[in-house]
Write a protein that holds these residues in place. Structure first.
Motif, PDB file in Angstrom:
ATOM      1  N   VAL A   1      18.637  58.754 -23.026  1.00 42.04           N
ATOM      2  CA  VAL A   1      18.619  58.169 -24.374  1.00 42.04           C
ATOM      3  C   VAL A   1      17.264  57.524 -24.625  1.00 42.04           C
ATOM      4  CG1 VAL A   1      19.697  56.424 -25.864  1.00 42.04           C
ATOM      5  CG2 VAL A   1      21.099  57.740 -24.241  1.00 42.04           C
ATOM      6  N   GLU A   2      16.666  57.903 -25.734  1.00 40.36           N
ATOM      7  CA  GLU A   2      15.361  57.323 -26.082  1.00 40.36           C
ATOM      8  C   GLU A   2      15.513  55.817 -26.296  1.00 40.36           C
ATOM      9  OE1 GLU A   2      13.411  59.034 -29.516  1.00 40.36           O
ATOM     10  OE2 GLU A   2      11.862  57.486 -29.443  1.00 40.36           O
ATOM     11  N   GLY A   3      14.612  55.067 -25.762  1.00 40.88           N
ATOM     12  CA  GLY A   3      14.688  53.606 -25.904  1.00 40.88           C
ATOM     13  C   GLY A   3      15.378  52.963 -24.713  1.00 40.88           C
ATOM     14  N   ALA A   4      16.395  53.663 -24.165  1.00 44.00           N
ATOM     15  CA  ALA A   4      17.109  53.115 -22.999  1.00 44.00           C
ATOM     16  C   ALA A   4      16.588  53.760 -21.714  1.00 44.00           C
ATOM     17  CB  ALA A   4      18.609  53.365 -23.149  1.00 44.00           C
ATOM     18  N   ASP A   5      16.530  55.103 -21.717  1.00 45.35           N
ATOM     19  CA  ASP A   5      16.112  55.813 -20.493  1.00 45.35           C
ATOM     20  C   ASP A   5      14.640  56.212 -20.516  1.00 45.35           C
ATOM     21  OD1 ASP A   5      18.672  55.889 -19.182  1.00 45.35           O
ATOM     22  OD2 ASP A   5      19.290  57.247 -20.791  1.00 45.35           O
ATOM     23  N   TYR A   6      14.063  56.250 -21.683  1.00 45.67           N
ATOM     24  CA  TYR A   6      12.630  56.581 -21.747  1.00 45.67           C
ATOM     25  C   TYR A   6      12.026  56.056 -23.043  1.00 45.67           C
ATOM     26  CZ  TYR A   6      14.028  60.478 -24.842  1.00 45.67           C
ATOM     27  OH  TYR A   6      14.543  61.232 -25.863  1.00 45.67           O
ATOM     28  N   ASP A   7      10.736  55.826 -22.935  1.00 47.80           N
ATOM     29  CA  ASP A   7       9.959  55.447 -24.106  1.00 47.80           C
ATOM     30  C   ASP A   7       9.167  56.692 -24.520  1.00 47.80           C
ATOM     31  OD1 ASP A   7       8.573  53.350 -25.832  1.00 47.80           O
ATOM     32  OD2 ASP A   7       6.907  54.327 -24.791  1.00 47.80           O
ATOM     33  N   LEU A   8       9.366  57.134 -25.739  1.00 47.65           N
ATOM     34  CA  LEU A   8       8.791  58.420 -26.153  1.00 47.65           C
ATOM     35  C   LEU A   8       7.258  58.426 -26.051  1.00 47.65           C
ATOM     36  CD1 LEU A   8       9.563  61.235 -27.140  1.00 47.65           C
ATOM     37  CD2 LEU A   8       9.317  60.403 -29.490  1.00 47.65           C
ATOM     38  N   ALA A   9       6.642  57.340 -26.427  1.00 48.15           N
ATOM     39  CA  ALA A   9       5.166  57.294 -26.382  1.00 48.15           C
ATOM     40  C   ALA A   9       4.683  57.446 -24.944  1.00 48.15           C
ATOM     41  CB  ALA A   9       4.675  55.984 -26.980  1.00 48.15           C
ATOM     42  N   ARG A  10       5.373  56.784 -24.021  1.00 45.44           N
ATOM     43  CA  ARG A  10       4.979  56.869 -22.607  1.00 45.44           C
ATOM     44  C   ARG A  10       5.217  58.271 -22.060  1.00 45.44           C
ATOM     45  NH1 ARG A  10       4.546  55.060 -17.483  1.00 45.44           N
ATOM     46  NH2 ARG A  10       6.352  55.517 -16.196  1.00 45.44           N
ATOM     47  N   LEU A  11       6.333  58.889 -22.472  1.00 46.82           N
ATOM     48  CA  LEU A  11       6.666  60.244 -22.005  1.00 46.82           C
ATOM     49  C   LEU A  11       5.611  61.259 -22.438  1.00 46.82           C
ATOM     50  CD1 LEU A  11       8.725  62.416 -20.907  1.00 46.82           C
ATOM     51  CD2 LEU A  11       9.699  62.440 -23.211  1.00 46.82           C
ATOM     52  N   THR A  12       5.153  61.116 -23.677  1.00 48.38           N
ATOM     53  CA  THR A  12       4.306  62.175 -24.247  1.00 48.38           C
ATOM     54  C   THR A  12       2.811  61.899 -24.100  1.00 48.38           C
ATOM     55  OG1 THR A  12       4.450  61.094 -26.413  1.00 48.38           O
ATOM     56  CG2 THR A  12       6.037  62.845 -25.957  1.00 48.38           C
ATOM     57  N   GLN A  13       2.485  60.663 -23.716  1.00 42.47           N
ATOM     58  CA  GLN A  13       1.098  60.210 -23.788  1.00 42.47           C
ATOM     59  C   GLN A  13       0.103  61.085 -23.017  1.00 42.47           C
ATOM     60  OE1 GLN A  13       0.908  56.143 -22.677  1.00 42.47           O
ATOM     61  NE2 GLN A  13      -0.717  55.702 -24.157  1.00 42.47           N
ATOM     62  N   LEU A  14       0.465  61.448 -21.780  1.00 42.99           N
ATOM     63  CA  LEU A  14      -0.532  62.122 -20.947  1.00 42.99           C
ATOM     64  C   LEU A  14      -0.865  63.512 -21.485  1.00 42.99           C
ATOM     65  CD1 LEU A  14      -2.355  62.024 -18.519  1.00 42.99           C
ATOM     66  CD2 LEU A  14      -0.539  63.019 -17.163  1.00 42.99           C
ATOM     67  N   TRP A  15       0.173  64.313 -21.787  1.00 43.93           N
ATOM     68  CA  TRP A  15      -0.126  65.674 -22.268  1.00 43.93           C
ATOM     69  C   TRP A  15      -0.661  65.660 -23.696  1.00 43.93           C
ATOM     70  CZ3 TRP A  15      -1.460  69.290 -19.234  1.00 43.93           C
ATOM     71  CH2 TRP A  15      -0.879  69.410 -17.965  1.00 43.93           C
ATOM     72  N   GLN A  16      -0.213  64.665 -24.479  1.00 41.33           N
ATOM     73  CA  GLN A  16      -0.748  64.564 -25.841  1.00 41.33           C
ATOM     74  C   GLN A  16      -2.241  64.257 -25.794  1.00 41.33           C
ATOM     75  OE1 GLN A  16       1.434  65.040 -28.759  1.00 41.33           O
ATOM     76  NE2 GLN A  16      -0.671  65.543 -29.301  1.00 41.33           N
ATOM     77  N   THR A  17      -2.599  63.297 -24.955  1.00 47.12           N
ATOM     78  CA  THR A  17      -4.016  62.942 -24.791  1.00 47.12           C
ATOM     79  C   THR A  17      -4.806  64.146 -24.294  1.00 47.12           C
ATOM     80  OG1 THR A  17      -3.383  60.688 -24.242  1.00 47.12           O
ATOM     81  CG2 THR A  17      -5.587  61.363 -23.567  1.00 47.12           C
ATOM     82  N   THR A  18      -4.265  64.808 -23.283  1.00 43.34           N
ATOM     83  CA  THR A  18      -4.937  65.967 -22.699  1.00 43.34           C
ATOM     84  C   THR A  18      -5.120  67.067 -23.743  1.00 43.34           C
ATOM     85  OG1 THR A  18      -3.977  65.420 -20.555  1.00 43.34           O
ATOM     86  CG2 THR A  18      -4.784  67.670 -20.829  1.00 43.34           C
ATOM     87  N   ASN A  19      -4.093  67.281 -24.542  1.00 39.37           N
ATOM     88  CA  ASN A  19      -4.188  68.357 -25.533  1.00 39.37           C
ATOM     89  C   ASN A  19      -5.106  67.996 -26.693  1.00 39.37           C
ATOM     90  OD1 ASN A  19      -2.654  70.624 -24.539  1.00 39.37           O
ATOM     91  ND2 ASN A  19      -0.984  69.161 -24.477  1.00 39.37           N
ATOM     92  N   ASP A  20      -5.179  66.726 -27.029  1.00 34.49           N
ATOM     93  CA  ASP A  20      -6.162  66.313 -28.038  1.00 34.49           C
ATOM     94  C   ASP A  20      -7.568  66.589 -27.512  1.00 34.49           C
ATOM     95  OD1 ASP A  20      -4.131  65.470 -29.662  1.00 34.49           O
ATOM     96  OD2 ASP A  20      -4.366  63.330 -29.226  1.00 34.49           O
ATOM     97  N   GLN A  21      -7.773  66.271 -26.250  1.00 38.26           N
ATOM     98  CA  GLN A  21      -9.095  66.535 -25.647  1.00 38.26           C
ATOM     99  C   GLN A  21      -9.365  68.041 -25.619  1.00 38.26           C
ATOM    100  OE1 GLN A  21      -7.960  64.545 -22.072  1.00 38.26           O
ATOM    101  NE2 GLN A  21      -8.795  62.564 -22.693  1.00 38.26           N
ATOM    102  N   ASP A  22      -8.345  68.815 -25.257  1.00 38.52           N
ATOM    103  CA  ASP A  22      -8.522  70.272 -25.186  1.00 38.52           C
ATOM    104  C   ASP A  22      -8.761  70.891 -26.563  1.00 38.52           C
ATOM    105  OD1 ASP A  22      -8.481  70.779 -22.458  1.00 38.52           O
ATOM    106  OD2 ASP A  22      -6.301  70.789 -22.368  1.00 38.52           O
ATOM    107  N   LEU A  23      -8.120  70.338 -27.576  1.00 34.06           N
ATOM    108  CA  LEU A  23      -8.329  70.835 -28.942  1.00 34.06           C
ATOM    109  C   LEU A  23      -9.816  70.783 -29.282  1.00 34.06           C
ATOM    110  CD1 LEU A  23      -7.377  71.482 -31.910  1.00 34.06           C
ATOM    111  CD2 LEU A  23      -7.120  69.037 -32.221  1.00 34.06           C
ATOM    112  N   TRP A  24     -10.440  69.651 -28.984  1.00 31.68           N
ATOM    113  CA  TRP A  24     -11.878  69.517 -29.271  1.00 31.68           C
ATOM    114  C   TRP A  24     -12.676  70.522 -28.430  1.00 31.68           C
ATOM    115  CZ3 TRP A  24     -16.444  68.609 -26.740  1.00 31.68           C
ATOM    116  CH2 TRP A  24     -17.550  68.405 -27.576  1.00 31.68           C
ATOM    117  N   LEU A  25     -12.307  70.653 -27.158  1.00 31.88           N
ATOM    118  CA  LEU A  25     -13.053  71.557 -26.268  1.00 31.88           C
ATOM    119  C   LEU A  25     -12.975  73.000 -26.758  1.00 31.88           C
ATOM    120  CD1 LEU A  25     -11.974  70.065 -22.814  1.00 31.88           C
ATOM    121  CD2 LEU A  25     -14.250  69.933 -23.849  1.00 31.88           C
TER     122      LEU A  25
END
Ligand code: FES
Ligand SMILES: [Fe+2]
Length: 399
Positions: free
Chosen positions: A333-357
């Protein structure tokens, strides 16, 4: 023919092995048309997850080059794929990217198809009109442990070896019973080959992905994993948990489980799991990552607490549609078992970087000064494989 065969053949001949392709392959509209035919029209393609169609009557549409296809789950629970093209005068049937339907009804003259593709009603046609020979044109579709693969060719390459080799590796992750925590779609202004080349190598990772490299290991220097004693211990530990490690490799498909860097247990900024409930039958969840990738269009990582999937479709010579999904335990359950921002942060950051590359790579490739450049045999083994695979498919299509 929408492309000049002799021109493509000549440039394939000029191509230097171990080097990037001649410029036209990355930007010429004619070569884009060729790729749609030679690659996306003939090879198996990653097309999403069973849980994209969680219930009977669910459908998704995909645009692959000029063709829209619809994947639909019928009452029997089976997922089938069809060209999204009416057998009357060819109008496109499903308009949305995703939805629920009881029947597939063409918006033009209301020809109506069952979810198994059979034509059920065609008002106003003669009494002797043979509906049974006017069903939707099927595409080949395979489901492997919750993942969907399609092929648009009439006679697809044999998929059985991939299914057989890959299923035992992926099955413990139970993607068919998971839930989609987050998905994102972006358009990258780059040729699909630049998107996939970028996704296939980690030569750029230390410089451009400092966050990812806290947990992504420096593996494949000509190999799939290191020979360190820790690697052997990792493999033994995974096998003891009932998790095969591979590697499994077959014609543009690769699956391999490897340990994360520095004892990380997940792809997160601090290397700790983002989701309290683990995903699948994964023991204590300390299982590294099962990476799987299919040429031409996808890669994915399944760690103990979630799976991240990335796949793409060429939209134009210099434009690619990228899909990303984050998948977690269905009971998390979002909020109880996971924080969505924390879950997605690493690949989102990586993909933003890759988009520019990718977009920056395309800008440079478009220059009058571009020449084919050498891949690093040490750090870009996978790109040498990728372009060799591409050239083999291209030659096959022209033969
Ligand atoms: S084109 Fe579909 S019903 Fe006429
Ligand atoms: Fe990257």
């Amino acid at each position: 023919m929408r492309y000049d065969v002799s021109r493509i053949r000549a440039l394939l001949e000029q191509r230097k092995p171990g080097h990037t392709l001649p410029q036209a392959f990355y930007r010429d509209p004619e070569f884009h048309e060729f790729d749609l035919d030679a690659i996306f029209g003939r090879r198996w393609l990653f097309a999403g997850l069973e849980i994209d169609l969680p219930k009977p009557t669910g459908y998704v549409t995909l645009k692959i080059g000029r063709s829209s296809v619809v994947l639909v789950r019928a009452a029997d629970g089976q997922i089938r794929g069809f060209f999204n093209t009416c057998r009357h005068r060819g109008a496109e049937i499903c308009q949305e990217t995703q939805g629920r339907v009881g029947r597939l009804v063409c918006p033009y003259h209301q020809w109506t198809y069952g979810l198994d593709g059979q034509l059920l009603a065609a008002g106003g046609m003669p009494a002797d009109f043979d509906k049974s020979s006017h069903g939707l044109k099927p595409i080949h579709l395979e489901v492997v442990a919750g993942t969907i693969f399609i092929c648009l060719a009439d006679s697809p390459p044999d998929f059985a070896p991939i299914k057989e080799g890959f299923e035992p590796l992926l099955a413990p992750h139970q993607l068919a019973e998971a839930k989609i925590a987050h998905e994102a779609t972006i358009v990258e202004k780059g040729n699909w080959k630049l998107v996939m080349e970028n996704a296939r190598e980690c030569y750029h990772c230390h410089a451009r992905h400092p966050e990812l490299m806290k947990c992504f290991p420096d593996i494949p220097k000509k190999k799939h994993r290191t020979d360190e004693p820790a690697t052997t211990a990792f493999i033994e530990a995974c096998e003891a948990k009932g998790l095969p490690t591979g590697p499994f490799i077959h014609e543009g498909f690769e699956a391999n489980r490897f340990a994360l860097r520095g004892g990380a247990r997940s792809f997160t900024l601090d290397g700790q799991p983002a989701v309290k409930k683990l995903l699948g039958n994964v023991g204590d969840g300390n299982i590294g990552s099962l990476r799987f990738a299919l040429d031409p269009n996808s890669f994915a990582h399944a760690v103990g607490d979630y799976a991240f999937l990335f796949w793409c479709w060429p939209k134009g010579p210099e434009e690619t549609l990228v899909h990303m999904k984050w998948v977690v335990n269905k009971d998390a359950v979002e909020g109880a078992d996971y924080d969505l921002a924390r879950l997605t942060q690493l690949w989102q950051t990586t993909n933003d970087q890759d988009l520019w590359l990718v977009e920056n790579n395309q800008r440079g490739v478009n220059s009058e000064g571009y020449q084919s450049g050498p891949y690093s045999p040490e750090n870009e083994r996978t790109l040498i494989q990728f372009t060799d695979w591409y050239v083999t498919q291209a030659r096959r299509a022209l033969s």
